[in-house]
Write an enzyme that holds these catalytic residues in place. Structure first.
Site, PDB file in Angstrom:
ATOM      1  N   GLU A 314       0.826  -1.219   0.000  1.00 44.66           N
ATOM      2  CA  GLU A 314       0.000   0.000   0.000  1.00 44.66           C
ATOM      3  C   GLU A 314       0.860   1.269   0.000  1.00 44.66           C
ATOM      4  O   GLU A 314       0.486   2.272  -0.615  1.00 44.66           O
ATOM      5  CB  GLU A 314      -0.941  -0.001   1.205  1.00 44.66           C
ATOM      6  CG  GLU A 314      -1.864  -1.203   1.281  1.00 44.66           C
ATOM      7  CD  GLU A 314      -2.642  -1.450   0.002  1.00 44.66           C
ATOM      8  OE1 GLU A 314      -3.022  -0.479  -0.678  1.00 44.66           O
ATOM      9  OE2 GLU A 314      -2.863  -2.633  -0.326  1.00 44.66           O
ATOM     10  N   HIS A 317       1.994   2.026  -3.423  1.00 40.06           N
ATOM     11  CA  HIS A 317       0.930   2.662  -4.198  1.00 40.06           C
ATOM     12  C   HIS A 317       0.965   4.187  -4.103  1.00 40.06           C
ATOM     13  O   HIS A 317       0.424   4.869  -4.984  1.00 40.06           O
ATOM     14  CB  HIS A 317      -0.429   2.195  -3.689  1.00 40.06           C
ATOM     15  CG  HIS A 317      -0.966   0.987  -4.390  1.00 40.06           C
ATOM     16  ND1 HIS A 317      -1.047   0.872  -5.756  1.00 40.06           N
ATOM     17  CD2 HIS A 317      -1.479  -0.175  -3.884  1.00 40.06           C
ATOM     18  CE1 HIS A 317      -1.582  -0.288  -6.072  1.00 40.06           C
ATOM     19  NE2 HIS A 317      -1.844  -0.961  -4.962  1.00 40.06           N
TER      20      HIS A 317
END
Length: 873
Positions: A314, A317
């Site tokens: 994450e 990202h």
């Protein structure tokens, strides 16, 4: 977005249902000012929105995405004049058309809307959840097409804008969003406070996030960036490990990328009710609790790896997906595949003993398995509807992309590849990109034909198989290479295929055969000349290539003899996977695979053993018949018992973590796969011990021991597991005990688990997982499938944003022609949204299993008879 896998093999994502619809290109947003006031008593919220837009062409209407929004008033202002807009809703297309009497000219305009929305219980949009103590909270989950449930918007990734978010919440409630708090003031009225957040950088609507509720946090920082890990009250201590991971990951990414973390702060939030594994909202990452929170002193190594991997994914990202976003969902690999590839790097630097390279290889093999199906898809795949978008969240977009990137990185060299990545990020920062943007950047930096290699793997489905035939002459060898597409369907595979890839391939021989040689394989048939002769040439040196390899029987047998000394652990895993793949299509006899297994029987690398045990499990569950069961079990015991005896069932002081994982895999192999009575007894003892004193048994070993015990367990053990599940204090404990419920074999206990799964005691997000695990348990598969069909009306509405496609995916574990036909007939009349491809893939997998059993059953029986029958334990 991190998929839910966590030792289950399941892929869960999110779904919305609407018809294909792109917004007309009339205007683009520049800034949203959004105010939300959630009402926990009514489970709704009021919204006040102002969108500054740039009108592209003279128009009397502007079309926005909106779903489950009750418009009160809408006004459009341009050229100094305001007009009240008539709002026309299209529920199927999830749009709202705002029409005014006087045409709006090109240039700047503002749209003002006051509205009411729903805090739904479907784990998507702006939704309501409850923590383990029953306290309500509100949170958002917008990817891919659910921001429109929270505010009318240009809800497509290319429409980037800045956002000013304000939340009016109950006094005492924590409010978190994408950016730092700009102000927090009392009111309006008593019992409320108003939180204004700083303006965000330009980003897509699906990345906006809000969390409102009772939360505590632990905090730290890295490179001047404040980092907080939030949890519901009483659980913040479980966030310490994730915080440590995030700090190390942040420092690594800031060093690796040419652009340092651009969002000012980072919050990581564990939510009890959450659909996906995690969601990369800019600066405000949300997680399912099991993906973030753990007891660092008690947690098993696998869970620590999982949590660190989710956090790394994450956080990656924030660059791949948030800073640079795909132009449209057909290039979702630019988000998910890049984050998957990148997430390994900081973990390798932080925890080198975790052998992240080998974890990556498990992922590569999973992706090659998925890409071996007829009903796979290219990495870049057309997707218009939310249903089509959801089906892209699979092993291809994640795992295949990451594997192809690792292969390209090895071909170009790590530093050259890194320079290409950073050139791509700098060129498209705060904007959008397409597939060609990436490979053109890499080609420009490397001066190599990346723009020729990548389209072959990105635009073309399937995994190549490279067949190897070597001939020696004196002190040199000629290796003939042939490429074709590998299909799990034996008939299609034998028919051949037209596809050709440009494959960076590296060969190595035995230690006496000289250096390895790397070359770009561009033709159907190609020969390499190597210095030195060898009884075998391994066709994927370094195990970085995304392709299967096939060898002649003599070479396989020679490789089996030399594998432990001549191949790296990654290469040994690839050898197992490749020979197994050849057996699946009857390219090689099962004896070749079993010879490789015997050649690796003393291997002490836990990841290699994990690969082996998975394949032995499959044989035991689906290919071995009752007549051969005793011989097969005995062979597996003879194969692995010596290593188990050496490792022992009790941890030694100061031993490495991977030894604990090795011990757990051995427990599974001998206790579950081989049904060894002695190990079953040990498993029962360890289960009782861990239930009395959780700290007395390593969590990974306990998880496998409990699996073995449950498979033979009675009602008393079932009741004990259920009681411990209800009393569990950590997400890991909940996971271990909930998983154990699905592993019992007694039909009455299987039925209890299925009834429990659809009861109010199980959270919506977990219900389908429980049912799917029972379906994957060979002892419970038929019972579970009958239950699914009898209770479909209840099941299809479970799981919130998951959708019943989870159940469709679980049918892939069946290995029976009759059940296959039942699956096909049932889902022919009972539609599971977003699972059309999944259904086709499941049917393919069942066919492959049935075919394997038909083709290899007698060969396996003959092999066992000649290798086991005269040998006692």
């Amino acid at each position: 977005m991190k998929r839910i896998v966590l030792l289950t093999g399941l892929v869960l994502f999110f779904a919305s249902v609407c018809a294909a619809q792109r917004l007309p290109e009339l205007a683009v947003p520049e800034n949203y000012k959004l105010t939300f006031a959630p009402d926990f008593a009514k489970n709704n919220f009021t919204g006040d929105e102002t969108i500054r837009v740039r009108v592209l062409k003279r128009t009397s209407e502007i079309v926005l995405n909106a779903a489950e929004i009750d418009f009160h008033v809408a006004t459009i202002t341009s050229g100094g004049g305001a007009q009240k807009a008539q709002v026309t809703l299209d529920k199927d297309k999830q749009t709202a058309t705002l029409t005014v009497g006087k045409a709006i000219e090109t240039g700047t305009a503002t749209i003002e809307i006051r509205y009411t929305g729903i805090l739904n219980d479907e784990l998507r949009g702006f939704y309501i959840g409850k923590d383990s103590d029953g306290r309500k909270y509100a949170a958002t989950q917008f990817e891919a097409t659910d921001a429109r449930r929270a505010f009318p918007s240009f809800d497509e990734p290319a429409y980037k804008a800045t956002f000013d978010v304000t939340v009016i919440a109950d006094q005492g409630m924590t409010v978190i969003s994408n950016t730092k708090v700009a102000s927090d003031t009392r009111g309006p009225g008593g019992g409320k406070h108003t939180v204004h957040f700083a303006t965000t950088p330009k980003m897509s609507s699906y990345l906006v996030a809000m969390v409102v509720g009772n939360f505590e946090y632990v905090e730290g920082s890295a490179d001047g960036i404040p980092i907080r890990v939030y949890a519901s009250p009483g659980k913040k201590g479980l966030g310490a490990f994730a915080l440590d991971a995030a700090e190390n990951i942040m420092r690594y990414y800031n060093q690796y990328f040419g652009i340092k973390y651009p969002y000012g702060k980072l919050d990581l939030i564990g939510l009890a009710d959450f659909s996906a594994g995690a969601m990369e909202n800019t600066g405000c990452i949300t997680f399912r609790e099991v993906g973030l929170l753990l007891d660092d002193k008690q947690a098993g190594l696998n869970l620590k790896k999982y949590v660190a991997s989710v956090v790394a994914h994450e956080m990656a990202h924030q660059w791949f997906g948030d800073l640079v976003t795909m132009q449209w969902w057909d290039d979702i690999w630019l988000n998910e595949g890049f984050a998957t590839w990148m997430s390994s790097k900081p973990l390798e630097a932080w925890k080198p003993e975790w052998n992240q390279e080998l974890e990556d290889l498990h992922e590569t093999n999973d992706a090659m398995n998925a890409d071996s199906l007829v009903n796979t898809h290219p990495i870049h795949q057309r997707a218009e509807t939310p249903e089509e978008i959801v089906e892209l969240a699979d092993d291809i977009s994640y795992g295949k992309t990451a594997a192809v990137l690792r292969m390209l990185e090895a071909f170009l060299g790590p530093e050259t590849f890194r320079n290409g990545v950073n050139a791509y990020l700098k060129q498209h920062a705060y904007g959008n990109a397409t597939s060609s943007d990436f490979w053109n950047a890499q080609a420009q930096v490397s001066k190599k034909p990346v723009d020729k290699i990548m389209p072959m793997f990105v635009e073309q489905p399937g995994v190549p198989l490279v067949s190897v035939k070597a001939a020696c002459s004196g002190n040199s060898a000629t290796v003939a290479l042939t490429q074709q597409r590998y299909f799990l369907d034996r008939t299609l595979f034998n028919a051949g295929s037209a596809e050709v890839w440009q494959i960076p391939i590296c060969l190595k021989g035995s230690k006496t055969a000289g250096e390895e040689k790397c070359e770009l394989l561009t033709k159907k048939e190609q020969a390499l000349n190597l210095t030195g002769c060898s009884p075998w040439f391994f066709a994927n040196a370094g195990a970085k290539g995304f392709y299967r390899s096939s060898y002649e029987t003599d070479a396989v047998r020679a490789l089996a003899r030399d594998a432990e000394s001549a191949l790296t652990p990654a290469e040994r895993m690839m050898l197992l996977s490749d020979v197994w793949a050849s057996v699946r299509v009857n390219r090689e006899p099962i004896g070749d695979y079993l010879a490789v297994a015997q050649g690796l029987q003393a291997d002490r690398t836990s990841e290699v053993l994990e690969e082996l045990v998975g394949q032995l499990d499959y044989l035991g569950d689906y290919v071995v018949n009752d007549a051969d069961r005793e011989s097969y079990d005995l062979w597996v015991r003879q194969l692995l018992a010596p290593v188990a005896k050496s490792v022992g069932w009790e941890a030694e002081p100061g031993e490495r973590d991977d030894q604990k994982s090795l011990r757990a895999h051995l427990m599974h192999a001998l206790g579950y796969t081989a049904r060894d009575p002695k190990v079953e007894a040990v498993a029962g003892k360890l289960t009782d011990q861990a239930m009395q004193d959780p700290s007395s048994v390593d969590r990974e070993l306990f998880s496998e021991a409990l699996r073995v015990a449950a498979s033979k367990g009675d009602a008393a053990l079932y009741d004990a597991v259920l009681a411990h599940l209800k009393a569990a204090k950590t997400p890991e404990e909940q996971f271990i005990y909930r998983q154990a419920l699905s592993l019992f074999s007694d039909p009455k206990l299987v039925a209890r688990t299925l009834d429990y799964a659809i009861s109010p005691e199980v959270r919506s997000q977990d219900s389908l997982l429980v049912i799917a695990r029972v379906m994957r348990n060979p002892a419970g598969a038929k019972i579970a499938w009958d239950f699914v069909r009898a209770h479909w009306g209840e099941i299809e509405n479970l799981g919130g944003a998951f959708g019943a496609g989870t159940i469709v995916g679980a049918t892939s574990s069946f290995c029976d022609a009759g059940m296959r036909d039942e699956v096909k007939d049932f889902f022919g009349t009972h539609h599971a949204p977003g699972s059309e491809r999944t259904l086709k893939q499941s049917l393919e997998s069942v066919n492959s299993c049935v075919d394997l059993k038909t083709e290899q059953l007698n060969q396996l029986a003959s092999w066992l008879q000649s290798h086991v029958s005269s040998v006692g334990e």
